[in-house]
Structures are given as C-alpha cells and as structure tokens.
Design an enzyme around this catalytic site. Sequence first.
Site, mmCIF file in Angstrom:
data_model
loop_
_atom_site.group_PDB
_atom_site.id
_atom_site.type_symbol
_atom_site.label_atom_id
_atom_site.label_comp_id
_atom_site.label_asym_id
_atom_site.label_seq_id
_atom_site.Cartn_x
_atom_site.Cartn_y
_atom_site.Cartn_z
ATOM 1 N N TYR A 186 1.269 5.857 15.452
ATOM 2 C CA TYR A 186 0.093 5.009 15.180
ATOM 3 C C TYR A 186 -1.202 5.788 15.460
ATOM 4 C CZ TYR A 186 -2.754 0.706 15.388
ATOM 5 O OH TYR A 186 -3.694 -0.275 15.176
ATOM 6 N N VAL A 216 0.818 -1.225 0.000
ATOM 7 C CA VAL A 216 0.000 0.000 0.000
ATOM 8 C C VAL A 216 0.849 1.270 0.000
ATOM 9 C CG1 VAL A 216 -2.050 -1.055 1.059
ATOM 10 C CG2 VAL A 216 -0.316 0.025 2.528
ATOM 11 N N SER A 237 -1.828 8.227 12.715
ATOM 12 C CA SER A 237 -2.292 7.577 11.477
ATOM 13 C C SER A 237 -3.756 7.170 11.606
ATOM 14 C CB SER A 237 -1.417 6.360 11.145
ATOM 15 O OG SER A 237 -1.650 5.277 12.024
HETATM 16 P P1 NDP Z 1 -1.672 -8.227 11.393
HETATM 17 O O1 NDP Z 1 -0.314 -7.730 11.758
HETATM 18 O O2 NDP Z 1 -2.105 -9.575 11.833
HETATM 19 O O3 NDP Z 1 -1.848 -8.153 9.785
HETATM 20 C C1 NDP Z 1 -1.466 -7.021 9.075
HETATM 21 C C2 NDP Z 1 -1.754 -7.262 7.608
HETATM 22 O O4 NDP Z 1 -1.391 -6.093 6.875
HETATM 23 C C3 NDP Z 1 -0.951 -8.407 7.024
HETATM 24 O O5 NDP Z 1 -1.749 -9.095 6.085
HETATM 25 C C4 NDP Z 1 0.208 -7.711 6.324
HETATM 26 O O6 NDP Z 1 0.739 -8.526 5.301
HETATM 27 C C5 NDP Z 1 -0.510 -6.461 5.808
HETATM 28 N N1 NDP Z 1 0.371 -5.338 5.497
HETATM 29 C C6 NDP Z 1 1.240 -4.701 6.311
HETATM 30 N N2 NDP Z 1 1.889 -3.744 5.653
HETATM 31 C C7 NDP Z 1 1.412 -3.755 4.373
HETATM 32 C C8 NDP Z 1 1.700 -3.015 3.209
HETATM 33 N N3 NDP Z 1 2.635 -2.048 3.187
HETATM 34 N N4 NDP Z 1 1.017 -3.276 2.081
HETATM 35 C C9 NDP Z 1 0.071 -4.258 2.056
HETATM 36 N N5 NDP Z 1 -0.239 -4.998 3.133
HETATM 37 C C10 NDP Z 1 0.433 -4.765 4.280
HETATM 38 O O7 NDP Z 1 -2.669 -7.087 11.873
HETATM 39 P P2 NDP Z 1 -4.162 -7.109 12.459
HETATM 40 O O8 NDP Z 1 -5.008 -8.068 11.743
HETATM 41 O O9 NDP Z 1 -4.070 -7.143 13.912
HETATM 42 O O10 NDP Z 1 -4.589 -5.616 12.082
HETATM 43 C C11 NDP Z 1 -5.342 -5.268 10.949
HETATM 44 C C12 NDP Z 1 -5.731 -3.805 11.081
HETATM 45 O O11 NDP Z 1 -6.451 -3.606 12.282
HETATM 46 C C13 NDP Z 1 -4.532 -2.857 11.140
HETATM 47 O O12 NDP Z 1 -4.821 -1.682 10.423
HETATM 48 C C14 NDP Z 1 -4.414 -2.543 12.609
HETATM 49 O O13 NDP Z 1 -3.798 -1.303 12.846
HETATM 50 C C15 NDP Z 1 -5.870 -2.545 13.026
HETATM 51 N N6 NDP Z 1 -6.086 -2.770 14.438
HETATM 52 C C16 NDP Z 1 -5.560 -3.875 15.049
HETATM 53 C C17 NDP Z 1 -5.743 -4.053 16.405
HETATM 54 C C18 NDP Z 1 -5.182 -5.229 17.124
HETATM 55 O O14 NDP Z 1 -5.192 -5.186 18.365
HETATM 56 N N7 NDP Z 1 -4.718 -6.271 16.469
HETATM 57 C C19 NDP Z 1 -6.500 -3.082 17.194
HETATM 58 C C20 NDP Z 1 -7.044 -1.986 16.446
HETATM 59 C C21 NDP Z 1 -6.821 -1.843 15.120
HETATM 60 P P3 NDP Z 1 2.254 -8.359 4.747
HETATM 61 O O15 NDP Z 1 3.121 -8.111 5.937
HETATM 62 O O16 NDP Z 1 2.538 -9.637 4.018
HETATM 63 O O17 NDP Z 1 2.201 -7.192 3.802
#
Ligand code: NDP
Length: 240
Positions: A146, A55, A149
Amino acid sequence: MELFKDKVVIITGGSQGIGYATAVKMAEEGAIVYACARREKTFDHDNIHYHPLDVTDEDSCRKLFEDIMEKHGKIDVLVANAGITKDAMTRKMTGEDFDSVINTNLKGIFNLVRYFGPKMEEQGYGSIVAVSSVVGEQGNIGQANYAASKAGIIGMCKTWAKEFSRKGAQVRVNVIAPGYVLTDMVKSVPEDLLDKFAGQTMLKRLAEPEEIAEVITFIASDKASYITGAVIDVNGGMRL
Ligand code: NDP
C-alpha cells in the site's frame, strides 16, 4: 453561483466512503458526476450517475472514456480515488497481494489518465485529483504494498502536472494525502489500533469522509486555479 455548474466529473471508487462523500459535494455544486466502481450502486441524487468500472481492467477504463466522450465530448475533473488494502507483514505478504494493490491503487490511475490526461491537454483545461495517503509519505508497518502504491501516485502525478501543462494547457494535477478516515476501508482495523492512530494525530481523532471530500472538492475546483503538482496533507497532524 455553483462551483461545478455543467462540469463533467468522474470519481473512481465513488460508490462509498471518501469517493461518495466527494460525489455528493460536487453534485451539490452543480457537477454531473459519474461515480464509478465495480459493484453497481443507485444514488438518491439526480446528478450522480453510476458507471461500471474496474480500474485494473484496461478495456473497462477505455470504455469509460469512450462513453463519457460520446455523451459529453469533454472531461472537466477526474478524481482518482479507488483503492484497496491487502495488509501483511512483509515476510508474510504474497506476491499476489503486492501486485493486486499496485495494480488497483497505482496502475489503475495510469489506466485512466492515459486517456483522460491527453484529452484534458487537448481541451486546454482540466483537473486531476488523486488520493494517496499519509502512508505513502511516511510508510506504515504491514503496508509495504500500500505504501509503495501511494508513494508511486505522488511521483506519477507530479510527472503529469508537468507533462500535460507543458504546452500551456491549464491542466492541474494534485494529490491528496489523507490520514485515517472512518470508512469501510478501516472497518477491519482493530479498535485499539484505531485509537492508537487517533492518538498519533495532533487533533486526537480520525477524519470523517466529508472532511477529505471538502478538500478534494476545493482542489478540483477553479478556486484552486493556481495549485498544481502539489501534495495536500489532510491528516490532523498525524505522525506514524
Ligand atoms: P472504501 O473501501 O470505502 O471504498 C473504496 C472504493 O473503491 C469503493 O467504491 C470500491 O467499489 C472502489 N474500488 C475498489 N477497487 C476498485 C476497482 N478495481 N475498480 C474500481 N473501483 C474500485 O475506501 P475509502 O473511501 O476509505 O478510500 C478511498 C481512497 O482513499 C482509497 O484510495 C484509499 O486508499 C484512500 N485512503 C483512505 C484512508 C482511510 O483511512 N479510509 C486513508 C488514506 C487514504 P467496488 O468495490 O464496488 O469496486
């Protein structure tokens, strides 16, 4: 009747955690799901396809748009879920760590919506769901980058909710703000801190990814046809 029958859905960060749980739910409801991430992944479900995406890379975002248009000529749902953390106390946070979180979590959504938003407006319909955080609303120690963002996502999405519907198109843009969810993202958080966060919720526990996916799926669907410009808290009543 399947909720997403023949609907084309893109989920960024769809390879694991909240994004993957959402991909499964939507695919079970008939969606053709493109689960996007940097690292390649294979999925068991016939309706979930991996598509490479960084992204932060404008070319990669444009390529995703072009590929989807070539294959389907339309987009029904974009779930902007990809996100990272690079936590540090402000005195120790590097400019690089600040920029990389903003570039992924905030600008990464802009990099996609600049293509998919106007396309939805042109079609006359579409639904964008962006994943923010309780931290974007309440702030959190060690997460200035964070929090910035995730707060930015809210302003940006409220703007798009107005912009893409201004001529009457049924384009809805909403934000989900989860509390702490048991995914890889929180694996590096020490156990005692996670217990503390659980204690700060009314329900005294953290969320499972499926509990967030359920809400994203509802908000993205036609069942939520009169919800737009909203921020939906899914945090168990958390106060940070
Ligand atoms: P994970 O770390 O489990 O997953 C993150 C996902 O984002 C992976 O699929 C990763 O794949 C992808 N990703 C990261 N960077 C990029 C990039 N530059 N381009 C494309 N894909 C990318 O995270 P969660 O499932 O926990 O979180 C998902 C969302 O929810 C996030 O936005 C997080 O901030 C938000 N969130 C999470 C919370 C939590 O407690 N877990 C709480 C509140 C919000 P890859 O590395 O292969 O690119």
